[in-house]
Design a protein around this motif. Structure first.
Motif, mmCIF file in Angstrom:
data_model
loop_
_atom_site.group_PDB
_atom_site.id
_atom_site.type_symbol
_atom_site.label_atom_id
_atom_site.label_comp_id
_atom_site.label_asym_id
_atom_site.label_seq_id
_atom_site.Cartn_x
_atom_site.Cartn_y
_atom_site.Cartn_z
ATOM 1 N N GLY A 462 0.829 -1.191 0.000
ATOM 2 C CA GLY A 462 0.000 0.000 0.000
ATOM 3 C C GLY A 462 0.862 1.238 0.000
ATOM 4 O O GLY A 462 2.091 1.167 0.132
ATOM 5 N N ALA A 466 0.094 6.305 3.632
ATOM 6 C CA ALA A 466 -1.335 6.091 3.904
ATOM 7 C C ALA A 466 -1.664 6.458 5.347
ATOM 8 O O ALA A 466 -0.857 6.222 6.253
ATOM 9 C CB ALA A 466 -1.707 4.639 3.631
ATOM 10 N N GLU A 489 -7.076 -8.467 3.112
ATOM 11 C CA GLU A 489 -7.417 -8.137 1.728
ATOM 12 C C GLU A 489 -8.784 -7.459 1.651
ATOM 13 O O GLU A 489 -8.983 -6.503 0.886
ATOM 14 C CB GLU A 489 -7.399 -9.402 0.873
ATOM 15 N N GLU A 490 -9.731 -7.948 2.456
ATOM 16 C CA GLU A 490 -11.065 -7.339 2.462
ATOM 17 C C GLU A 490 -11.014 -5.925 3.033
ATOM 18 O O GLU A 490 -11.687 -5.004 2.508
ATOM 19 C CB GLU A 490 -12.017 -8.206 3.289
ATOM 20 N N HIS A 492 -8.464 -3.981 2.874
ATOM 21 C CA HIS A 492 -7.777 -3.161 1.877
ATOM 22 C C HIS A 492 -8.739 -2.739 0.768
ATOM 23 O O HIS A 492 -8.674 -1.604 0.260
ATOM 24 C CB HIS A 492 -6.589 -3.931 1.292
ATOM 25 N N ARG A 493 -9.650 -3.634 0.386
ATOM 26 C CA ARG A 493 -10.651 -3.252 -0.617
ATOM 27 C C ARG A 493 -11.563 -2.141 -0.088
ATOM 28 O O ARG A 493 -12.018 -1.267 -0.836
ATOM 29 C CB ARG A 493 -11.485 -4.471 -1.009
ATOM 30 N N GLU A 494 -11.805 -2.160 1.223
ATOM 31 C CA GLU A 494 -12.666 -1.141 1.835
ATOM 32 C C GLU A 494 -11.982 0.223 1.908
ATOM 33 O O GLU A 494 -12.574 1.259 1.622
ATOM 34 C CB GLU A 494 -13.074 -1.597 3.239
ATOM 35 N N PHE A 495 -10.696 0.223 2.279
ATOM 36 C CA PHE A 495 -9.990 1.482 2.519
ATOM 37 C C PHE A 495 -9.159 1.941 1.315
ATOM 38 O O PHE A 495 -8.772 3.109 1.250
ATOM 39 C CB PHE A 495 -9.062 1.334 3.741
ATOM 40 N N GLY A 496 -8.853 1.032 0.395
ATOM 41 C CA GLY A 496 -8.089 1.403 -0.796
ATOM 42 C C GLY A 496 -6.716 1.961 -0.452
ATOM 43 O O GLY A 496 -5.992 1.423 0.409
ATOM 44 N N ASP A 497 -6.374 3.078 -1.100
ATOM 45 C CA ASP A 497 -5.051 3.671 -0.897
ATOM 46 C C ASP A 497 -4.905 4.378 0.443
ATOM 47 O O ASP A 497 -3.848 4.954 0.729
ATOM 48 C CB ASP A 497 -4.752 4.662 -2.036
ATOM 49 N N SER A 498 -5.924 4.341 1.252
ATOM 50 C CA SER A 498 -5.822 4.950 2.588
ATOM 51 C C SER A 498 -5.184 3.996 3.601
ATOM 52 O O SER A 498 -4.976 4.367 4.760
ATOM 53 C CB SER A 498 -7.205 5.366 3.096
#
Length: 629
Positions: A462, A466, A489-490, A492-498
């Motif tokens: 990431g 961040a 992984e889930e 990370h999909r929620e927060f993205g590049d944050s």
């Protein structure tokens, strides 16, 4: 509900055991304390026995150790007293093991990197110089100033044993620091014995010793029968040192420094496993011998010798040495003379005060100026306790008393000083460690991430900047760590590049025998920029993590195999994993996976929704903290 409770409820038996004995599992490779603790107790028992024996009404103690032995054939004979046999012959084996440890530390251990080694090295040098200066200052005018070597060295056996008995909670980082310091300390002591306390020097026998040492070096290239050759050459070198006037115990060090040391080669390990499988399929003597020889040869001679000799040194040689050298008479007259002797006080002040100020003062100065590398857990309150323990100068101190002082009465005063200093150092260290533990109760241990995330060091998935951070301490063979990767992984999909995610190693080696090798392999892959690809490959097939599987994975990922296998054998890769393990111990991480959310330890389930709520809650906590300011 803590992560420990979750693991206790898991159906995975490995993790049930890990929960119960997780601390031992994570640090087991670092803190093998059983032998050192027993060895220290035997050394203490032998010391007390020597004192009691020396104070019996009869003269049996002195008479026994003055017994003469003659060994030889025709005109070639060696004449020893029992005391000299212990100090010149048995102690050569002790110094041989010291030399093996020195060689290992500089080749594949803590002293391979200057940034890692400079802190214990500088501390050791300061701990050699300051005690000697204090001794010379206090003993000035006594005529015995030349005996300053008595106060220079720390007794490694007592040091490690005492740390096991009275050390602080989670002492892993301190123990690594003290062992590295003790290695440098031993080098200084050995050099001083050779340069300062060698009398009647005759150079010609050293030519014979040099030839013998050259033979020791080239023996590594023999295809078989190296043991008898090493033994024969060792005896020749020892006798040459004895004839030269250089103390013969130094022959042990010289030989040890020429014994090869290396990390196990993966191909050799795999070959040994193949032979073991062959023996399992067709059990017979030939295959058994081949498999055993191959397994043995995959480990360096240095480490095999350390393993072989360590019990004899700990359980026999050092206790016998103490029995032969610690027999100080403690009559009221002798104690009164010692209490007024500048030699006794020079030794006490040199060891107790000099070692404490030298080791602690130099490390505190380095910490203040930012020099060197201090890992989490190596705090100044721990270091001052370790510095106090360095005042136990028992073995080499008593050894140099015999070399540096001729007058029996003064020798007795010096031995009183060594024993008193060792007791005082032990008591002082105990008090310091108890105060340190009281200042850091277990309830506060590991609540926050001790080592901040470092983009130059850590494995980060990431954006580096961040606002949200998850740090996981895990094990590649841990089933729950595998499940946690799905949760991350889930998230990370929620927060993205944050979000940035950081992996750190905490292999439970007691229950997952391949976990440490897998961690080191991932670090070797990281050197080619493929850490997370290798991580996913390891998690995809947790049951297959043998050396051949690791190499196959590297090949499938397109890594340079020659570079990969070479990196696997480097000290830097091993040190990188060991650092994470020591960090985990310092934070009292007793089970995996353990998460830190924005620097704070996460307690509770590690499913995706729980981690998301913890991330959101951490932001609210930060806002409240900022408002309170």
């Amino acid at each position: 509900m803590s992560e420990l409770t979750i693991i206790r409820q898991s159906p995975d038996p490995d993790h049930s055991h890990a929960q119960e004995r997780g601390r031992r599992s994570i640090a087991e490779q670092i803190r093998a304390l059983g032998q050192t603790r027993i060895g220290a107790l035997l050394l203490l028992a032998a010391t007390l026995a020597a004192i009691v024996w020396a104070n019996l009404p009869s003269e049996s103690y002195a008479e026994f150790w003055d017994t003469h032995l003659t060994v030889g054939v025709a005109d070639l004979q060696l004449n020893f007293t029992l005391h000299a046999l212990v100090n010149d012959a048995l102690m050569a084996i002790f110094f041989f093991t010291v030399g093996l440890e020195v060689r290992r530390e500089f080749a594949i251990g803590e002293l391979t990197s200057w940034s890692r080694a400079m802190v214990p090295m500088i501390a050791a040098v300061a701990g050699l110089i300051l005690p000697a200066l204090l001794f010379v200052l206090i003993s000035s005018g006594s005529g015995q100033q030349h005996a300053w070597g008595v106060v220079i060295s720390t007794d490694t056996a007592f040091l490690v044993g005492a740390l096991a008995l009275i050390g602080p909670r989670m002492p892993g980082r301190l123990r690594v620091f003290l062992l590295a310091l003790a290695v440098v300390d031993d080098i200084g002591a050995l050099a001083i014995i050779a340069l300062v306390y060698t009398a009647n020097f005759t150079p010609l026998p050293l030519v014979v010793a040099a030839i013998g040492l050259a033979g020791v070096y080239f023996t590594r290239y023999l295809r078989g029968g190296r043991g008898p050759v090493y033994a024969t050459l060792a005896i020749i070198v020892w006798m040459a040192f004895l004839a030269s006037g250089v103390h013969p115990t130094l022959a042990g060090v010289a030989i040890a420094l020429l014994v090869p040391v290396y990390r196990p080669n993966r191909r050799d390990v795999e070959h040994a496993l193949d032979l073991a499988r062959t023996f399992r399929q067709s059990p017979n003597t030939e295959y058994a011998r081949a498999a055993a020889n191959s397994l043995r040869e995959s480990i360096s001679i240095n480490e095999r010798l350390q393993t072989a000799y360590a019990p004899y040194v700990a359980y026999v040689i050092l206790p016998v040495f103490a029995l032969a050298n610690a027999g100080v008479e403690l009559s009221p007259q002798i104690l009164a003379a010692a209490a007024q002797s500048p030699i006794t006080w020079g030794i006490i002040v040199g060891l107790v005060v000099g070692k404490l100020l030298g080791v602690f003062g130099s490390t505190a100065l380095m910490r203040l100026t930012g020099l060197g590398e201090f890992g989490p857990g190596l705090t100044l309150d721990r270091i001052i306790g370790g510095a106090a323990l360095c005042g136990i100068g028992f073995t080499i101190s008593l050894f140099i008393v015999d070399l540096a002082i001729d007058d029996p009465a003064v020798q007795n005063q010096a031995r009183v000083g060594v024993l008193a200093a060792s007791v005082l150092a032990f008591v002082l260290a105990t008090v310091i460690f108890r105060i340190s533990d009281a200042a850091h109760p277990p309830t506060t241990a590991g609540r926050t991430l001790l080592r901040p995330v470092d983009p130059a060091r850590d494995h980060i998935y990431g954006p580096l900047d961040a606002p949200f951070t998850i740090v996981e301490y895990g094990d590649f063979q841990c089933g729950f760590c595998l499940k946690a990767t799905g949760s991350v992984e889930e998230v990370h999909r929620e927060f993205g590049d944050s979000l940035r995610y950081v992996w750190r190693h905490a292999p439970l080696t007691r229950f997952h025998p391949n976990a440490l090798a897998a961690a080191e392999a991932s670090e070797a892959a990281a050197r080619q920029g493929k850490f997370f690809e290798f991580e996913r490959s390891l998690f995809a097939d947790q049951e297959r993590q043998l050396p051949s599987d690791i190499v196959r994975r590297a090949e499938e990922l397109g890594l340079d195999l020659e570079r990969f296998t070479t990196d696997l054998e480097t000290a830097e890769v091993a040190a990188r994993v060991r650092d994470d393990m020591l960090d985990a111990e310092a934070m009292d991480i007793t089970a995996v996976p353990t998460f830190f959310i924005n620097g704070r330890r996460h307690t509770g389930p590690f499913d995706a929704q729980s981690l998301i709520r913890a991330l959101e809650a951490s932001v609210q906590d930060d806002v409240r903290s900022e408002s309170a300011r």
